[in-house]
Write a protein that holds these residues in place. Structure first.
Motif, short mmCIF file in Angstrom:
data_model
loop_
_atom_site.label_atom_id
_atom_site.label_comp_id
_atom_site.label_asym_id
_atom_site.label_seq_id
_atom_site.Cartn_x
_atom_site.Cartn_y
_atom_site.Cartn_z
N HIS A 222 34.73 40.21 29.61
CA HIS A 222 35.98 39.48 29.87
C HIS A 222 37.01 39.70 28.77
CE1 HIS A 222 32.94 37.55 32.39
NE2 HIS A 222 33.91 37.06 33.13
N HIS A 223 36.56 40.09 27.58
CA HIS A 223 37.51 40.34 26.49
C HIS A 223 38.39 41.55 26.77
CE1 HIS A 223 34.10 42.98 25.64
NE2 HIS A 223 34.92 43.73 24.92
N ARG A 224 38.05 42.33 27.79
CA ARG A 224 38.85 43.50 28.15
C ARG A 224 39.76 43.23 29.35
NH1 ARG A 224 34.93 48.68 28.18
NH2 ARG A 224 36.96 49.69 28.56
N CYS A 225 39.89 41.97 29.74
CA CYS A 225 40.85 41.61 30.79
C CYS A 225 42.28 41.71 30.24
CB CYS A 225 40.59 40.19 31.29
SG CYS A 225 39.04 40.00 32.20
N GLU A 226 43.22 42.07 31.11
CA GLU A 226 44.62 42.21 30.72
C GLU A 226 45.50 41.40 31.66
OE1 GLU A 226 45.48 46.34 30.81
OE2 GLU A 226 43.91 46.89 29.37
N TRP A 227 46.52 40.77 31.11
CA TRP A 227 47.40 39.93 31.91
C TRP A 227 48.07 40.71 33.04
CZ3 TRP A 227 48.15 34.98 32.80
CH2 TRP A 227 49.31 34.58 33.44
N ARG A 228 48.53 41.92 32.75
CA ARG A 228 49.26 42.70 33.76
C ARG A 228 48.42 42.93 35.01
NH1 ARG A 228 49.72 48.60 34.33
NH2 ARG A 228 51.42 49.06 35.77
N THR A 229 47.15 43.24 34.84
CA THR A 229 46.31 43.58 35.99
C THR A 229 45.46 42.42 36.48
OG1 THR A 229 44.59 44.38 34.47
CG2 THR A 229 46.16 46.01 35.32
#
Length: 334
Positions: A222-229
């Protein structure tokens, strides 16, 4: 090299309704360490997370089925613990496919982030022995050596596509055209890859004649989640989780693993985990907060799929002894 018709750069990075939204600043938190965030602001966010989690916790089910296709494989004595771990996860995911009636004739199974194709290999074995007129498509942006899917004997049922999920128009892949329904599955969808896959399926549902029956994705990184996507932005914003909060949450999820985001070697001065941090939290309390952050992000994704016509749930598909990333998202077309 000629670009494949199913490759459209960035097609799944945002939802259709978000295309016209102007870029929004992250309120100065992007790139900030948690230690740099004002104490009161961090405490307020933790309180917000606690309140929101209390409302979503009942949505997480405890279930750990197994599929018989791997029953004999799991008894092989010379397999090491790492091999058995992955086989157990694959068996559990395939067991859930069976339980939720995804294993039907005339179905195309798409493994997103397929890696070396272990899940697809066993899925193909089920197709070969138990189902009719089914296909298995593997999607991965990298080229892997020693692919397990090379051992699938019935070659006409399988295809591997090299593509970034961000760029994939699934309904344009030739292998899928003859299928009546499609099911997505993922065991290695780190961070934003899960969101890209969810958007890919939702977009295909609107454009394809093939019924997008649903998906089953193991959730991790989950630390690799990004707001844009991120697919669940609408849920977060509706529950007073801003983009700035999101940027903090994707840092706090590391607490779920070790309580601090630091290696265990640097915790020798606190072997019992009783020392409090600047928020007054012990290591155990931080781990709990980190897990809550993960689940809130997952519930936001679940909500995105519900908004797009699916029944959705979170399942604990294996025990935490097998992997700490033991939650999967299951979505079934209504």
């Amino acid at each position: 090299m000629e670009q494949k018709p199913y490759i459209v750069p960035g097609i799944n990075c945002t939802s259709d309704e978000e295309q016209s939204e102007p870029p929004q600043p992250a309120e100065g938190v992007s790139g900030e360490k948690l230690s740099d965030i004002p104490l009161e602001k961090l405490k307020a966010l933790i309180e917000k997370i606690d309140r929101l989690y209390d409302t979503v916790e009942p949505l997480i089910k405890d279930q750990s089925p197994r599929h018989s296709i791997l029953e004999q494989e799991l008894t092989v004595e010379h397999y090491g613990p790492q091999t058995l771990k992955h086989l157990t996860q694959s068996s559990a995911l395939l067991g859930l496919l069976e339980q939720y009636d995804f294993l039907q004739n005339d179905t195309a199974f798409v493994e997103f982030g397929a890696g070396k194709g272990q899940v697809s290999y066993w899925l193909a074995r089920i197709v070969e022995t138990q189902l009719q007129h089914c296909k298995v498509l593997l999607v991965d942006r990298a080229s892997h050596r020693h692919k397990k899917d090379n051992k699938i004997e019935t070659r006409e049922i399988v295809q591997r596509v090299r593509a970034d999920i961000a760029d994939l128009e699934l309904h344009k892949v030739d292998l899928l055209e003859s299928s009546k329904r499609l099911v997505g599955i993922g065991k290695h969808l780190c961070g934003s890859a899960t969101d890209l896959a969810l958007r890919c399926l939702v977009r295909s549902r609107a454009k394809s004649a093939v019924r997008i029956k649903g998906c089953l994705f193991a959730l991790c990184c989950h630390h690799r989640c990004e707001w844009r996507t991120f697919a669940g932005k609408r849920f977060l914003l509706a529950n007073d989780i801003t983009r700035a909060d999101f940027e903090c949450i994707v840092r706090m999820v590391s607490w779920a693993v070790c309580g601090t985001g630091r290696s265990r070697d640097r915790q020798e001065d606190d072997p019992n985990g009783s020392k409090q941090d600047r928020c007054g939290l012990t290591r155990t309390q931080r781990e709990t907060i980190g897990k809550k952050c993960k689940r809130i992000l997952d519930i936001a994704r679940l909500n995105y799929m519900v908004q797009n016509g699916y029944d959705a749930m979170l399942n604990c598909y294996v025990t935490s002894e097998i992997t700490l990333e033991n939650i999967c998202l299951i979505c079934v077309d209504k």
